[in-house]
Design an enzyme around this catalytic site. Structure first.
Site, short mmCIF file in Angstrom:
data_model
loop_
_atom_site.label_atom_id
_atom_site.label_comp_id
_atom_site.label_asym_id
_atom_site.label_seq_id
_atom_site.Cartn_x
_atom_site.Cartn_y
_atom_site.Cartn_z
N GLY A 15 0.77 -1.23 0.00
CA GLY A 15 0.00 0.00 0.00
C GLY A 15 0.81 1.28 0.00
N GLY A 17 2.71 2.31 -2.50
CA GLY A 17 2.79 2.87 -3.84
C GLY A 17 3.89 2.30 -4.70
N LYS A 18 4.33 1.05 -4.41
CA LYS A 18 5.39 0.44 -5.22
C LYS A 18 4.99 0.35 -6.69
CE LYS A 18 5.42 -3.38 -2.94
NZ LYS A 18 4.40 -3.03 -1.94
N THR A 19 3.75 -0.11 -6.93
CA THR A 19 3.31 -0.29 -8.32
C THR A 19 3.21 1.06 -9.03
OG1 THR A 19 2.10 -2.30 -7.72
CG2 THR A 19 1.52 -1.26 -9.80
N SER A 20 2.65 2.06 -8.37
CA SER A 20 2.54 3.40 -8.98
C SER A 20 3.92 3.92 -9.36
CB SER A 20 1.88 4.38 -8.01
OG SER A 20 0.60 3.95 -7.63
N ASP A 42 4.28 -10.12 -7.85
CA ASP A 42 3.21 -10.20 -6.84
C ASP A 42 2.13 -11.15 -7.32
OD1 ASP A 42 1.28 -9.83 -4.91
OD2 ASP A 42 1.38 -7.64 -4.95
N THR A 494 -7.70 1.23 -7.02
CA THR A 494 -6.93 -0.02 -6.99
C THR A 494 -7.25 -0.89 -5.78
OG1 THR A 494 -5.15 0.95 -8.30
CG2 THR A 494 -4.61 -0.98 -6.99
#
Length: 574
Positions: A15, A17-20, A42, A494
């Site tokens: 949560g 913000g790694k993907t962002s 993931d 998300t």
């Protein structure tokens, strides 16, 4: 990151913000003319939604971003490909019975993990040739630390082991990967090839986990780290207690960074008013946000709070309550609040967690009569499981055979089995009291549920038609009178999408979620800050989406400038 290394790992607590950030960096590098491969490790990846493209386990070109390709490591397909490679090593001399035995040995969740790891290793040792940069968007920290430690764990396990791990089938199937493991370890440890980007938010729990992760990565030889603090808020309206409280809390967390993080190169990314979905939003993440015209405050959202939810849960008098959802949505806070709320209503409660990066005791931060707080610790459970196997299976063995058994049990896969046994033991406790379980982020939880399903199928097969009174953990999870699953989400695109996807996975396993909790909602605050008001407008759409058919029941937990840590604050929530 104007001159990044070939490999970039984005890691951190769920949560943050790694993907962002990994997507935004990938888009930025592709826009600068680089050829980039973005990979999700993931099991609950949301790259598809972020990039608005259906991805698979092969590089897929991203429309609108020339030079950018992305893929999801598919655990199921990886496991099947791995099984076929191992079976092929048996050669033509093996008969069908031997092949069937090996396939059965390779049917568990452990094989899914090692197969996904094998895909990951391949990308580090040449399978991604032709790309200027390979960016890994990793699973939340506990899962990722295990992934990054596996090259060393398997290399050490294979050294001098002439028998191999029984849980992975024939020795040849594992031994043929040994040089790949060594090459992956060299690539990971080479600061000229690999950089680790630790992502956190200005949140005490996330910072604490980032510091722990930094130390553990250094112990693995991964010292080329930098820090990104995401979602940093600064108030723009004086006299707004919500905005000023949030900005003050963020500033205090950043000022008190642990030494291991304070010494790293650091970037701060401001909180944005929009969700990070789609290429326009990703390209805007690193740009100054243009102040928008003032917007009217959306209408108040009337939803019951946690006090009403705990009242409803308490009526059963006992049972298993499991909190699930994407990392960083506040499962631990909600689990702790539910537990102390049930104690307040006169019940004895066991509060525990399956999260390898557990912080449940830190959130409770105190003791309460009637409340037991602990966690499933992988190292402790593995040691307990190994001794139990030695005492039973190895009881009648001589010293040489017992030594060989211990050698097999040194496999990194043993931990998965041990954690499942501990999970099963705790699930059974709910026959007589309340057990509140804070689960790991979605992907890790799905792997645990896979193991639960595999155990159920094996038991059903072993018992045949006459199954008697055996009750497996899966049967308990499927029983709505025994187990109540609560999905926790933030009022953002998300987290809601991931909770909806998790709900479908649970339903396929015949497990029906009992309720949803929407956490950290700004909608019930009195803020006048323009950025926060724009976020409230986005919240309203997501809450309407949940109420429009996703949830049987929905409860709302308002945003609090001060994190609800400690028993008094948790009691106040219920």
């Amino acid at each position: 990151m104007h001159d990044p290394t070939h490999y970039l790992f984005f890691t951190g607590k769920g949560g943050v913000g790694k993907t962002s950030l990994s997507c935004a960096v990938a888009v930025s590098l592709a826009d600068s003319g680089k050829r980039v491969l973005l990979v999700s490790t993931d099991p609950a990846s949301n790259l598809d939604e972020m990039l608005a493209v259906a991805l698979c386990d092969q590089p897929t070109a991203i429309p609108g971003a020339p030079g950018l390709f992305a893929l999801n490591i598919d655990p199921d397909k990886s496991a099947e490909d791995y099984r076929l490679r191992v079976i092929d090593q048996l050669g033509s001399a093996a008969d069908e019975a031997e092949r069937a035995t090996v396939r059965e040995q390779l049917s568990g969740a452990c094989t899914s993990e090692i197969a996904a790891f094998d895909e990951f290793v391949g990308l580090l040792v040449g399978d991604a040739d032709g790309f200027d940069h390979v960016i890994f968007d990793t699973a939340p920290t506990g899962h990722t630390l295990r992934l990054l430690s596996l090259p060393r764990a398997w290399t050490g396990f294979l050294q001098g082991n002439d028998r191999g791990a029984s849980c992975l089938g024939p020795h040849s199937g594992l031994k043929m990967q040994e040089e790949r493991f060594r090459a992956a370890l060299r690539a990971l440890a080479d600061p000229d090839q690999t950089s680790i980007v630790l992502v956190t938010r200005a949140d005490r729990g996330a910072v604490r986990e980032a510091a722990r992760t930094s130390d553990e990565l250094r112990s693995l030889g991964l010292g080329n780290q930098r820090l990104v603090i995401n979602g940093v808020f600064r108030a723009s309206v004086a006299g707004d207690p919500v905005a000023e409280g949030l900005a003050r809390d963020h500033a205090a967390v950043i000022a008190a960074l642990p030494e291991s993080l304070a010494d790293l190169l650091r970037d701060e990314v401001p909180l944005r008013s929009f969700d990070m979905v789609g290429l326009p939003a990703l390209r805007a993440l690193f740009c100054d946000e243009v102040p928008a015209a003032a917007i009217e405050r959306p209408q108040a959202i009337e939803v019951a709070g946690l006090d009403a939810m705990v009242d409803d849960l308490a009526k059963a008098g006992r049972g298993l309550i499991m909190l699930m959802g994407k990392g960083g949505v506040g499962k631990t806070t909600v689990a702790a609040a539910v537990a102390v709320g049930l104690v307040k209503r006169g019940h004895k409660v066991h509060l525990t967690t399956t999260d390898p990066a557990a912080h449940v005791a830190l959130v409770v931060d105190g003791s309460l009569e009637g409340l037991v707080v602990d966690r499933i610790d992988p190292a402790t459970e593995t040691a307990r499981y190994v001794e139990k196997v030695i005492a039973t299976k190895g009881r009648d063995m001589d010293e040489a055979d017992r030594a060989l058994l211990r050698e097999d049990l040194a496999s990194p896969c043993t931990e998965e089995v041990a954690v499942f046994h501990a999970f099963s033991r705790i699930v059974a406790e709910a026959r007589a009291a309340f057990v509140v379980m804070d689960t790991a982020p979605t992907g890790h939880t799905l792997l645990l549920l896979d193991a639960t399903g595999a155990y159920h199928r094996q038991m059903a097969q072993d018992m045949g038609k006459v199954q008697g009174r055996i009750i497996t953990p899966l049967m308990r999870l499927q029983d709505p009178d025994y187990t109540r699953i609560i999905l926790v989400a933030l009022p953002e695109t998300t987290p809601v999408s991931e909770a909806a996807s998790l709900q479908e996975d649970l339903r396929r396993a015949q497990i029906e979620p009992w309720a949803w909790v929407v956490n950290r909602s700004l909608a019930q605050t009195v803020t006048r800050d323009p950025l926060l008001l724009r976020r409230i407008a986005g919240e309203a759409a997501q809450i309407a989406r949940i109420k429009g058919g996703l949830a049987q029941r929905m409860y709302l937990l308002p945003f609090a400038a001060e994190p609800p840590v400690g028993i008094p604050r948790l009691l106040a929530l219920t």
